[in-house]
Design a protein around this motif. Structure first.
Motif, PDB file in Angstrom:
ATOM      1  N   SER A 142       9.561  24.347   1.019  1.00  0.00           N
ATOM      2  CA  SER A 142      10.090  25.158   2.117  1.00  0.00           C
ATOM      3  C   SER A 142      11.572  25.433   1.903  1.00  0.00           C
ATOM      4  O   SER A 142      12.186  24.948   0.955  1.00  0.00           O
ATOM      5  CB  SER A 142       9.893  24.433   3.447  1.00  0.00           C
ATOM      6  N   ASN A 143      12.138  26.185   2.825  1.00  0.00           N
ATOM      7  CA  ASN A 143      13.571  26.484   2.759  1.00  0.00           C
ATOM      8  C   ASN A 143      14.416  25.323   3.253  1.00  0.00           C
ATOM      9  O   ASN A 143      15.636  25.332   3.081  1.00  0.00           O
ATOM     10  CB  ASN A 143      13.884  27.725   3.599  1.00  0.00           C
ATOM     11  N   ALA A 144      13.761  24.325   3.865  1.00  0.00           N
ATOM     12  CA  ALA A 144      14.520  23.207   4.420  1.00  0.00           C
ATOM     13  C   ALA A 144      13.854  21.882   4.069  1.00  0.00           C
ATOM     14  O   ALA A 144      13.289  21.206   4.935  1.00  0.00           O
ATOM     15  CB  ALA A 144      14.634  23.362   5.936  1.00  0.00           C
ATOM     16  N   PRO A 145      13.869  21.494   2.782  1.00  0.00           N
ATOM     17  CA  PRO A 145      13.280  20.200   2.402  1.00  0.00           C
ATOM     18  C   PRO A 145      14.038  19.062   3.078  1.00  0.00           C
ATOM     19  O   PRO A 145      15.253  19.135   3.265  1.00  0.00           O
ATOM     20  CB  PRO A 145      13.456  20.170   0.886  1.00  0.00           C
ATOM     21  N   ILE A 146      13.301  18.025   3.435  1.00  0.00           N
ATOM     22  CA  ILE A 146      13.939  16.930   4.164  1.00  0.00           C
ATOM     23  C   ILE A 146      14.452  15.880   3.190  1.00  0.00           C
ATOM     24  O   ILE A 146      14.115  15.862   2.007  1.00  0.00           O
ATOM     25  CB  ILE A 146      12.974  16.288   5.183  1.00  0.00           C
ATOM     26  N   ASN A 147      15.260  14.975   3.727  1.00  0.00           N
ATOM     27  CA  ASN A 147      15.806  13.856   2.973  1.00  0.00           C
ATOM     28  C   ASN A 147      14.834  12.682   3.110  1.00  0.00           C
ATOM     29  O   ASN A 147      14.677  12.116   4.189  1.00  0.00           O
ATOM     30  CB  ASN A 147      17.180  13.475   3.521  1.00  0.00           C
ATOM     31  N   TYR A 148      14.192  12.288   2.020  1.00  0.00           N
ATOM     32  CA  TYR A 148      13.179  11.234   2.095  1.00  0.00           C
ATOM     33  C   TYR A 148      13.775   9.871   2.431  1.00  0.00           C
ATOM     34  O   TYR A 148      13.043   8.958   2.841  1.00  0.00           O
ATOM     35  CB  TYR A 148      12.391  11.152   0.787  1.00  0.00           C
ATOM     36  N   ASP A 149      15.075   9.714   2.269  1.00  0.00           N
ATOM     37  CA  ASP A 149      15.708   8.457   2.650  1.00  0.00           C
ATOM     38  C   ASP A 149      15.834   8.328   4.163  1.00  0.00           C
ATOM     39  O   ASP A 149      16.098   7.237   4.666  1.00  0.00           O
ATOM     40  CB  ASP A 149      17.112   8.361   2.043  1.00  0.00           C
ATOM     41  N   SER A 150      15.603   9.418   4.870  1.00  0.00           N
ATOM     42  CA  SER A 150      15.746   9.417   6.330  1.00  0.00           C
ATOM     43  C   SER A 150      14.382   9.263   6.980  1.00  0.00           C
ATOM     44  O   SER A 150      13.565  10.180   6.982  1.00  0.00           O
ATOM     45  CB  SER A 150      16.408  10.715   6.804  1.00  0.00           C
ATOM     46  N   LEU A 151      14.149   8.094   7.556  1.00  0.00           N
ATOM     47  CA  LEU A 151      12.849   7.900   8.202  1.00  0.00           C
ATOM     48  C   LEU A 151      12.729   8.777   9.445  1.00  0.00           C
ATOM     49  O   LEU A 151      11.637   9.200   9.819  1.00  0.00           O
ATOM     50  CB  LEU A 151      12.617   6.422   8.530  1.00  0.00           C
ATOM     51  N   LYS A 152      13.849   9.090  10.081  1.00  0.00           N
ATOM     52  CA  LYS A 152      13.792   9.962  11.258  1.00  0.00           C
ATOM     53  C   LYS A 152      13.328  11.370  10.886  1.00  0.00           C
ATOM     54  O   LYS A 152      12.547  11.993  11.615  1.00  0.00           O
ATOM     55  CB  LYS A 152      15.163  10.015  11.939  1.00  0.00           C
TER      56      LYS A 152
ATOM     57  N   PHE B  77       0.807  -1.213   0.000  1.00  0.00           N
ATOM     58  CA  PHE B  77       0.000   0.000   0.000  1.00  0.00           C
ATOM     59  C   PHE B  77       0.843   1.268   0.000  1.00  0.00           C
ATOM     60  O   PHE B  77       0.332   2.336  -0.329  1.00  0.00           O
ATOM     61  CB  PHE B  77      -1.005  -0.030   1.144  1.00  0.00           C
ATOM     62  N   THR B  78       2.104   1.145   0.295  1.00  0.00           N
ATOM     63  CA  THR B  78       3.000   2.268   0.024  1.00  0.00           C
ATOM     64  C   THR B  78       3.004   2.549  -1.476  1.00  0.00           C
ATOM     65  O   THR B  78       2.954   3.704  -1.909  1.00  0.00           O
ATOM     66  CB  THR B  78       4.428   1.952   0.516  1.00  0.00           C
ATOM     67  N   ALA B  79       3.015   1.466  -2.259  1.00  0.00           N
ATOM     68  CA  ALA B  79       2.944   1.619  -3.720  1.00  0.00           C
ATOM     69  C   ALA B  79       1.666   2.331  -4.128  1.00  0.00           C
ATOM     70  O   ALA B  79       1.670   3.211  -5.006  1.00  0.00           O
ATOM     71  CB  ALA B  79       3.026   0.250  -4.387  1.00  0.00           C
ATOM     72  N   MET B  80       0.554   1.984  -3.489  1.00  0.00           N
ATOM     73  CA  MET B  80      -0.721   2.613  -3.850  1.00  0.00           C
ATOM     74  C   MET B  80      -0.782   4.071  -3.414  1.00  0.00           C
ATOM     75  O   MET B  80      -1.390   4.902  -4.102  1.00  0.00           O
ATOM     76  CB  MET B  80      -1.874   1.822  -3.253  1.00  0.00           C
ATOM     77  N   TYR B  81      -0.178   4.398  -2.285  1.00  0.00           N
ATOM     78  CA  TYR B  81      -0.121   5.818  -1.904  1.00  0.00           C
ATOM     79  C   TYR B  81       0.726   6.596  -2.925  1.00  0.00           C
ATOM     80  O   TYR B  81       0.437   7.765  -3.217  1.00  0.00           O
ATOM     81  CB  TYR B  81       0.430   5.984  -0.492  1.00  0.00           C
ATOM     82  N   GLY B  82       1.753   5.949  -3.473  1.00  0.00           N
ATOM     83  CA  GLY B  82       2.523   6.587  -4.531  1.00  0.00           C
ATOM     84  C   GLY B  82       1.656   6.865  -5.750  1.00  0.00           C
ATOM     85  O   GLY B  82       1.727   7.949  -6.350  1.00  0.00           O
ATOM     86  N   LYS B  83       0.814   5.889  -6.115  1.00  0.00           N
ATOM     87  CA  LYS B  83      -0.105   6.094  -7.235  1.00  0.00           C
ATOM     88  C   LYS B  83      -1.067   7.232  -6.932  1.00  0.00           C
ATOM     89  O   LYS B  83      -1.358   8.071  -7.799  1.00  0.00           O
ATOM     90  CB  LYS B  83      -0.878   4.811  -7.519  1.00  0.00           C
TER      91      LYS B  83
ATOM     92  N   LYS C 287       7.444  13.166  -4.256  1.00  0.00           N
ATOM     93  CA  LYS C 287       7.168  12.119  -3.265  1.00  0.00           C
ATOM     94  C   LYS C 287       6.790  10.806  -3.950  1.00  0.00           C
ATOM     95  O   LYS C 287       7.254   9.726  -3.560  1.00  0.00           O
ATOM     96  CB  LYS C 287       6.055  12.581  -2.324  1.00  0.00           C
ATOM     97  N   ALA C 288       5.943  10.900  -4.965  1.00  0.00           N
ATOM     98  CA  ALA C 288       5.498   9.695  -5.673  1.00  0.00           C
ATOM     99  C   ALA C 288       6.669   8.979  -6.344  1.00  0.00           C
ATOM    100  O   ALA C 288       6.784   7.748  -6.278  1.00  0.00           O
ATOM    101  CB  ALA C 288       4.443  10.061  -6.707  1.00  0.00           C
ATOM    102  N   GLU C 289       7.533   9.740  -6.989  1.00  0.00           N
ATOM    103  CA  GLU C 289       8.674   9.144  -7.678  1.00  0.00           C
ATOM    104  C   GLU C 289       9.646   8.519  -6.701  1.00  0.00           C
ATOM    105  O   GLU C 289      10.259   7.483  -6.989  1.00  0.00           O
ATOM    106  CB  GLU C 289       9.360  10.201  -8.549  1.00  0.00           C
ATOM    107  N   TRP C 290       9.777   9.125  -5.512  1.00  0.00           N
ATOM    108  CA  TRP C 290      10.649   8.532  -4.501  1.00  0.00           C
ATOM    109  C   TRP C 290      10.112   7.165  -4.066  1.00  0.00           C
ATOM    110  O   TRP C 290      10.881   6.203  -3.898  1.00  0.00           O
ATOM    111  CB  TRP C 290      10.752   9.453  -3.275  1.00  0.00           C
ATOM    112  N   ILE C 291       8.807   7.057  -3.886  1.00  0.00           N
ATOM    113  CA  ILE C 291       8.210   5.785  -3.488  1.00  0.00           C
ATOM    114  C   ILE C 291       8.519   4.698  -4.508  1.00  0.00           C
ATOM    115  O   ILE C 291       8.930   3.582  -4.147  1.00  0.00           O
ATOM    116  CB  ILE C 291       6.686   5.943  -3.300  1.00  0.00           C
TER     117      ILE C 291
END
Length: 895
Positions: A571-581, A534-540, A617-621
């Protein structure tokens, strides 16, 4: 025994069965949207109710259908040695075995016929609930003399009245009988309990249960037995009542109050000459207004009125069934599809409860049910679907979760049926999928700008916290800091559901499993579990949002201020999507900002920038799943358990694979075309049943999975543990068709149909059940979301008739097998307020991939020719210009 359970008799879905009475668990649904709901068997077992707290007949689960003595009975007394149950429920087994039995049924009525040479009589009992919304079930009984001599007999209808809540089946059964106030009427019995018994708060009783009866001359019963105590006697039961077997008249002096009620109506003795017949009407009803009973009765107080009502009811359900009509090369499929076509309507009425298989529910429908039932409505009646969709979005919380149940009135949301604080990770998927279908079918992008409220209760931050200061007087709707009810657009609600989940990740940076996944069976991994599928489906979904925002053609999108937190790339401080924290930290910041209320402030975001953020976000998923979850075994891993372990692949020397984990990566587009081909090979290898042809939900994991979910504690081959689970099988077929794998999709769809109609094994009436068990037996008939998905697949993928932002797309994926005996097949539906029949003419009976659309003819006029393409679009304006709303023909030449 004949090797079939039922056979169709016409093209209206009517069927007959000579064997129905031999299958203990077989039942038939009756209902209207008043609502009154019934289940009825071939010997008239089953129950009648309006909700969980109002059962006229004793509640009956699947096993009760055979074990309960309580039923709708009709006794014939000829003499002390000849006593016959016209419904087939009697201790005189020898007499019943000699009955010549036949059942006929249609949309939605049932007739049982019993002929008994010993008695010289034939009984026909037709059961139905009027479509005209009266809260009654009707038994229409015809008794015919089939002998060569005059037959005299005393007829008695016998209906035991339970008359209370399902809760009281084992909780205060005797005490609640003391509440009964029984009233004898000229035509029957009325029972009105003085209280609705509930130790958490008793309420004055205002529900009346009644059983009325009359003969062919509209004359009521000669005698009435209003209590079970009197009717049965001390040493007998409902299958051999002392009143019938001893031919006793009622005791007029007995006390009838505070006892188990009985609607036993003895009519005057009848004498029938050879071939002569007589009839009786029995009305079984439930009402909140006792004063209305007589007016209800008066609408059905003659055989002519009942017969007219039956014909009206048949027409009503046939019209419902004909909203989408298939004319294929196989008439049985077309009839069967007609039954599937009313199942979404049945579920809107019954919810997920109130039939014998569905003995676990208290009424209403769950969150997934709301949206998946709306799929069918979006196809058949988008105008009605619109208001329901808007209303359903009011069940979304500001934390992206939602209320889980909606009541029968379709407006009251219930946080949880069992008062447990919990959320499901897949719930955010379905609203967008359904809304997008609605927009395609209707062209109504403006629905995205409609405003509605958010659901509010003590549950906060996706059930991680609880508002201890929350007061029910607050109401169900979220307020802003000025204490006004906050409303946001439908688009805003969709953004909330899908953006939050992108950040709500577990140890492997996939979306957390929380309390359960799609089918509720994975409910024991809420601490560390993750759902890749369902992570895949949220990407869709995120990509779909990009598409509809671009189609909306709004320069700016208005959202509440706090939602801007989740648009981190702007924003001025986009996060790193590879970081779950970093993801979890940002989500925590959002939860804190909206914990108790929203500010009420609105901000605007440029549509192009919003699309940029969602697409990123979708492409990262997609990249993340491809990188981490494609297994050497040749399929996707779909889950991590509570021990942070991968669930699928080669584990302990055996392959573990689920159909769910392959379906949604294919549907979402995460799986490449090459991967789809490999998945198909392995699905056939590991999940397809070699004997029955169907596709199992998963391989046998060989042990309980207490770190994943309850599903694996079920016996393998049943329910969510390896059954032929139709909801997922249909979704699998849908995504195969959508990706262009028509032959493979056809195989899956065909397996479902074949298993449904293999009546020796399935042992069900025509319908699409929730699943088939390991033996191929159909389980949980009628009330399943797979019906909506099946209809969706047949219409929009197989025949390829669907909307695309309001225009009509024709893109058939029909295989040569579907033209085996005809060169032309068709489907009839409605689109753009026009009734259309689309005929596909395949002169050479070519297979999918070898034909293309060469010509389109609309109402006899060629609108396009020499096309040589796979799809054709008819603009909505052209359809709206058609003057005939009722019937238009589109011919599609395949060459």
């Amino acid at each position: 025994m004949k090797n079939y359970l039922w056979k169709f008799t016409d093209n209206q879905g009517t069927f007959y069965s000579d064997n129905a009475q031999r299958i203990n668990s077989l039942y038939f649904p009756l209902c209207n949207s008043s609502p009154i709901m019934s289940s009825v068997t071939g010997d008239l077992h089953g129950d009648i109710k309006t909700n969980f707290n109002s059962f006229l007949l004793q509640p009956a689960s699947r096993i009760d259908l055979n074990n309960l003595k309580s039923s709708r009975n009709f006794w014939i007394y000829l003499n002390p040695k000849k006593i016959w149950s016209a419904s087939g429920v009697s201790k005189d087994i020898a007499t019943i075995k000699n009955d010549d039995f036949r059942l006929e049924a249609g949309l939605l009525w049932q007739k049982i016929t019993r002929k008994n040479k010993k008695t010289g009589l034939k009984a026909e009992i037709t059961s139905f609930i009027p479509a005209s919304l009266e809260p009654i079930e009707i038994m229409y009984v015809e008794i015919t003399n089939i002998s060569s001599k005059t037959v005299q007999f005393i007829p008695t209808a016998a209906i035991p009245i339970y008359g209370r809540s399902c809760n009281n089946l084992h909780d205060h059964r005797h005490v609640t009988s003391l509440l009964n106030r029984i009233q004898k009427d000229e035509f029957g019995v009325i029972v009105t309990p003085t209280l609705s018994f509930d130790e958490s708060g008793h309420k004055k009783g205002n529900t009346s249960y009644f059983v009325f009866g009359l003969d062919e001359k509209s004359v009521g019963p000669e005698y009435i037995y209003p209590t079970q105590e009197e009717f049965i006697g001390d040493g007998s039961d409902l299958e051999a009542p002392v009143v019938i077997y001893n031919n006793l008249l009622p005791d007029r002096m007995s006390n009838i109050q505070g006892k188990e009620a009985m609607g036993a109506l003895r009519f005057k003795e009848k004498a029938l000459r050879p071939k002569e017949y007589t009839c009786f009407i029995v009305l079984l009803g439930i009402t909140q207004d006792k004063k209305k009973i007589k007016s209800i009765f008066n609408r059905f107080n003659s055989p002519a009125k009942v017969r007219r009502s039956l014909e009206t009811t048949k027409y009503f359900w046939q019209k419902k069934s004909a909203q989408i009509l298939v004319h294929s090369t196989e008439g049985d499929f077309d009839n069967w599809f007609g039954w599937v076509n009313i199942q979404p309507e049945l579920r809107r009425i019954f919810g997920c409860s109130f039939l014998p298989d569905f003995d676990y529910g208290k009424g209403g429908r769950g969150w997934r049910d709301l949206w998946q039932d709306c799929l069918h409505l979006a196809l058949t009646n988008p105008k009605e679907a619109r208001s329901l969709l808007i209303n359903n979005f009011a069940g979304v919380r500001i934390d992206g979760s939602n209320a889980t149940i909606i009541g029968q009135a379709r407006v009251e949301f219930i946080a949880d049926r069992n008062n447990i604080s919990r959320v499901w990770m897949d719930h955010g998927i379905w609203p967008l999928f359904t809304a997008h279908l609605y927009i395609h079918q209707s062209g109504d992008l403006k629905i995205l700008l409609e405003k509605t409220s958010y659901f509010r209760d003590p549950q906060l931050s996706r059930a991680k916290e609880k508002d201890l200061s929350w007061n029910p007087a607050y109401g169900q709707k979220l307020k802003d800091r000025s204490k006004k009810i906050y409303k946001g657009t439908i688009l805003e609600h969709l953004l909330v559901q899908n953006l939050i989940q992108f950040f709500n990740v577990g140890p492997h940076n996939h979306i957390r499993l929380e309390n359960a996944d799609w089918n509720d069976g994975l409910d024991m991994a809420y601490q560390n579990g993750e759902s890749v599928t369902f992570t895949a489906m949220y990407g869709k979904n995120l990509m779909s949002l990009c598409e509809i925002i671009e189609r909306l053609k709004q320069k700016n999108i208005v959202i509440f201020k706090e939602l801007r937190i989740l648009l981190d790339s702007l924003s001025n401080a986009p996060i790193n999507y590879d970081s779950l924290k970093e993801k979890q930290r940002l989500l925590g910041k959002y939860f804190e900002a909206v914990k108790y209320e929203v500010s009420g402030e609105k901000v605007t975001v440029e549509a192009s920038k919003l699309v940029y953020d969602l697409k990123k976000k979708a492409e990262w998923i997609t990249r993340h799943i491809q990188k981490t979850e494609w297994l050497k075994s040749g399929f996707f891993n779909g889950y991590y358990n509570n021990n942070k372990q991968r669930v699928e692949g080669m584990i302990n020397g055996a392959i573990r694979m689920t159909l769910v984990s392959q379906t949604f990566p294919i549907m979402s587009g995460v799986a490449t075309e090459g991967q789809v081909k490999i998945i198909l090979k392995n699905v056939k290898k590991y999940l397809q049943d070699k004997k029955l042809g169907g596709f199992h939900l998963n391989t046998d994991f060989k042990s309980e999975q207490l770190s994943l979910g309850r599903a694996f504690s079920f016996v393998y081959g049943d329910k969510e543990n390896g059954a032929f689970f139709n909801h997922m099988a249909v979704m699998f077929a849908y995504c195969l068709y959508a990706r262009g794998f028509a032959k493979e999709g056809h195989e899956v769809i065909n397996s479902i149909y074949n298993m449904s109609c293999d009546t020796e094994k399935s042992k069900i009436y025509p319908c699409l059940p929730e699943y088939f068990n390991a033996e191929g037996r159909g389980m949980y008939s009628y009330l399943t979301g797979s019906a909506s998905w099946f209809i969706l697949t047949v219409l929009t993928q197989i025949f390829g008739i669907r909307g695309e932002y309001g225009d009509l797309v024709i893109e058939p994926k029909l295989v040569s097998d579907e033209f085996k005996t005809k060169k032309t097949i068709s489907i009839t539906t409605s689109f753009a307020q026009r009734r259309i029949e689309v005929r596909f003419i395949n002169p050479s009976k070519k297979d999918f991939g070898k034909y293309s659309i060469s010509k389109i003819i609309l109402n006899g006029r060629v609108v396009a020719k020499d096309l040589n393409r796979g799809r054709f679009v008819i603009l909505r304006d052209r359809l709206l210009s058609l003057t005939n709303n009722n019937y238009n023909v589109i011919e599609v030449i395949l060459d």
